[in-house]
Enzyme design. Structure first.
Site, PDB file in Angstrom:
ATOM      1  N   ARG A  33     -15.347  32.613 182.058  1.00 49.79           N
ATOM      2  CA  ARG A  33     -14.108  32.553 181.341  1.00 49.79           C
ATOM      3  C   ARG A  33     -13.609  31.122 181.382  1.00 49.79           C
ATOM      4  O   ARG A  33     -13.087  30.636 180.247  1.00 49.79           O
ATOM      5  CB  ARG A  33     -12.935  33.678 181.753  1.00 49.79           C
ATOM      6  CG  ARG A  33     -12.021  33.719 180.645  1.00 49.79           C
ATOM      7  CD  ARG A  33     -11.151  35.043 181.142  1.00 49.79           C
ATOM      8  NE  ARG A  33     -12.290  35.990 181.363  1.00 49.79           N
ATOM      9  CZ  ARG A  33     -11.888  37.574 181.244  1.00 49.79           C
ATOM     10  NH1 ARG A  33     -10.612  37.832 180.827  1.00 49.79           N
ATOM     11  NH2 ARG A  33     -12.751  38.361 181.532  1.00 49.79           N
ATOM     12  N   THR A  34     -13.155  30.657 182.481  1.00 47.85           N
ATOM     13  CA  THR A  34     -12.336  29.608 182.758  1.00 47.85           C
ATOM     14  C   THR A  34     -13.239  28.211 182.082  1.00 47.85           C
ATOM     15  O   THR A  34     -12.850  27.429 181.409  1.00 47.85           O
ATOM     16  CB  THR A  34     -11.984  29.177 184.106  1.00 47.85           C
ATOM     17  OG1 THR A  34     -11.206  30.485 184.338  1.00 47.85           O
ATOM     18  CG2 THR A  34     -11.077  27.836 184.347  1.00 47.85           C
ATOM     19  N   LYS A  41     -27.782  21.841 198.171  1.00 49.56           N
ATOM     20  CA  LYS A  41     -28.761  21.360 199.174  1.00 49.56           C
ATOM     21  C   LYS A  41     -27.961  20.482 200.327  1.00 49.56           C
ATOM     22  O   LYS A  41     -28.301  19.737 201.036  1.00 49.56           O
ATOM     23  CB  LYS A  41     -29.829  20.323 198.420  1.00 49.56           C
ATOM     24  CG  LYS A  41     -30.614  20.895 197.643  1.00 49.56           C
ATOM     25  CD  LYS A  41     -31.531  19.879 196.850  1.00 49.56           C
ATOM     26  CE  LYS A  41     -32.120  20.624 195.546  1.00 49.56           C
ATOM     27  NZ  LYS A  41     -32.496  19.538 194.431  1.00 49.56           N
ATOM     28  N   ARG A  77     -13.465  23.720 190.039  1.00 51.49           N
ATOM     29  CA  ARG A  77     -13.049  25.084 190.549  1.00 51.49           C
ATOM     30  C   ARG A  77     -13.912  25.014 191.729  1.00 51.49           C
ATOM     31  O   ARG A  77     -15.128  24.663 191.767  1.00 51.49           O
ATOM     32  CB  ARG A  77     -13.569  26.084 189.612  1.00 51.49           C
ATOM     33  CG  ARG A  77     -13.656  27.472 190.555  1.00 51.49           C
ATOM     34  CD  ARG A  77     -13.588  28.598 189.793  1.00 51.49           C
ATOM     35  NE  ARG A  77     -12.358  28.666 189.134  1.00 51.49           N
ATOM     36  CZ  ARG A  77     -11.826  29.898 188.555  1.00 51.49           C
ATOM     37  NH1 ARG A  77     -12.601  31.015 188.746  1.00 51.49           N
ATOM     38  NH2 ARG A  77     -10.584  29.985 187.852  1.00 51.49           N
ATOM     39  N   HIS A 133      -4.116  27.849 190.269  1.00 53.11           N
ATOM     40  CA  HIS A 133      -4.830  27.941 189.070  1.00 53.11           C
ATOM     41  C   HIS A 133      -3.821  27.399 187.969  1.00 53.11           C
ATOM     42  O   HIS A 133      -3.566  28.293 187.186  1.00 53.11           O
ATOM     43  CB  HIS A 133      -5.631  29.193 188.933  1.00 53.11           C
ATOM     44  CG  HIS A 133      -6.419  29.314 187.991  1.00 53.11           C
ATOM     45  ND1 HIS A 133      -6.731  28.267 187.075  1.00 53.11           N
ATOM     46  CD2 HIS A 133      -7.276  30.565 187.583  1.00 53.11           C
ATOM     47  CE1 HIS A 133      -7.755  28.714 186.246  1.00 53.11           C
ATOM     48  NE2 HIS A 133      -7.882  29.962 186.550  1.00 53.11           N
TER      49      HIS A 133
END
Length: 302
Positions: free
Chosen positions: A54-55, A82, A104, A132
């Site tokens: 969504r974001t 990795k 994020r 957020h």
């Protein structure tokens, strides 16, 4: 303003400017051609170390509507998994000439660290259980659209405050904009530092509902929990879930909000989720306008 890392960094004028800009850009969404040439030639990188369809999609759409080039850098299955460090990734983005990085990350403070390593603007799209900011801004934008003001609004933020990054961002932002915030949760789902937050705390949802203009329900983040936070789902729902009966105790004009994804039947009943007083789909639409506004203001739209 160069970065958007925390809503605590915004004063009332800056926050209001973002909301006002989003209001203007929302009108573009009603046109047949939804694109503006504002950020043509700019590059925005979506750097997501955690899944969030969504974001990420919302930021991508916002950047594309402003004609920016968008690179989606998913940390799953890349050199990041990795073992490449955040700093090395930052230097790679820097070398690519990223004007804006939307990040994020599961670690609180990751966005702040990234901002030290890149020349471009960093937008925090969620760091750990910390903040957020764009979610808090789009929620405030939705409240202002529906109720006409933020000054003096009484907002209850209900549920898993401990694991929520939206809660902290919302408390800081809404308080700056003149609203009164009350956190409602069982004691086990409140952070230790909650007494330092500029808000009230209550353990009794039924006492708070009749005097709330907005109720923001938080998702119970079962994936971050071991069963010890509350006795059972049924018990949680009985004390802190919003159903039709509880909705009836709220003032006529009061809104129900949820940052999504909703866990129907737990923090919110299907009846409430589907009611016209629930603004969840509106929040998603407003999210695009709000993120356009933030990109526009940070990346030098004139």
């Amino acid at each position: 303003m160069r970065h958007l890392l925390s809503t605590g960094d915004l004063d009332r004028d800056q926050a209001t400017l973002i909301l006002d800009t989003a209001s203007e850009l929302a009108q573009v969404a009603d046109r047949s051609v939804k694109k503006l040439p504002t950020l043509r030639g700019r590059t925005v990188v979506n750097l997501f170390y955690e899944d969030s369809t969504r974001t990420r999609t919302s930021f991508e759409l916002a950047a594309k509507r402003l004609s920016a080039d968008v690179i989606n850098f998913s940390a799953k299955g890349s050199s990041v998994s990795k073992g490449e460090s955040l700093k090395d990734t930052a230097l790679t983005l820097q070398a690519m000439g990223a004007d804006g990085v939307v990040v994020r990350h599961s670690a609180s403070g990751a966005a702040h660290r990234l901002a030290r390593w890149v020349d471009g603007s960093v937008l925090n799209a969620g760091d750990g259980t910390h903040e957020h900011p764009t979610q808090a801004l789009l929620d405030a934008f939705t409240m202002r659209n529906r109720l006409g003001r933020l000054e003096g609004l009484r907002v209850a933020v209900v549920g898993d405050v401990l694991h929520s990054r939206v809660a902290r961002s919302s408390v800081l932002l809404l308080t700056t904009l003149g609203a009164e915030v009350t956190l409602v949760a069982p004691p086990t789902l409140l952070p230790v530092s909650v007494h330092t937050w500029p808000c009230e705390v209550s353990y009794d949802l039924d006492a708070v509902l009749p005097k709330s203009d907005v109720v923001v329900l938080l998702r119970v983040q079962a994936e971050r929990m071991r069963e010890s936070f509350f006795p059972s789902v049924r018990e949680y729902t009985r004390n802190y879930g919003l159903d039709g009966e509880r909705l009836g105790r709220m003032p006529e004009h009061a809104l129900v909000m949820h940052p999504g994804p909703m866990v129907r039947g737990m923090e919110i009943s299907a009846e409430v989720a589907d009611s016209p007083r629930c603004t969840v789909t509106e929040q998603v639409a407003n999210g695009v306008s709000l993120r356009m506004a933030v990109l526009y203001l940070l990346l030098g739209g004139s």
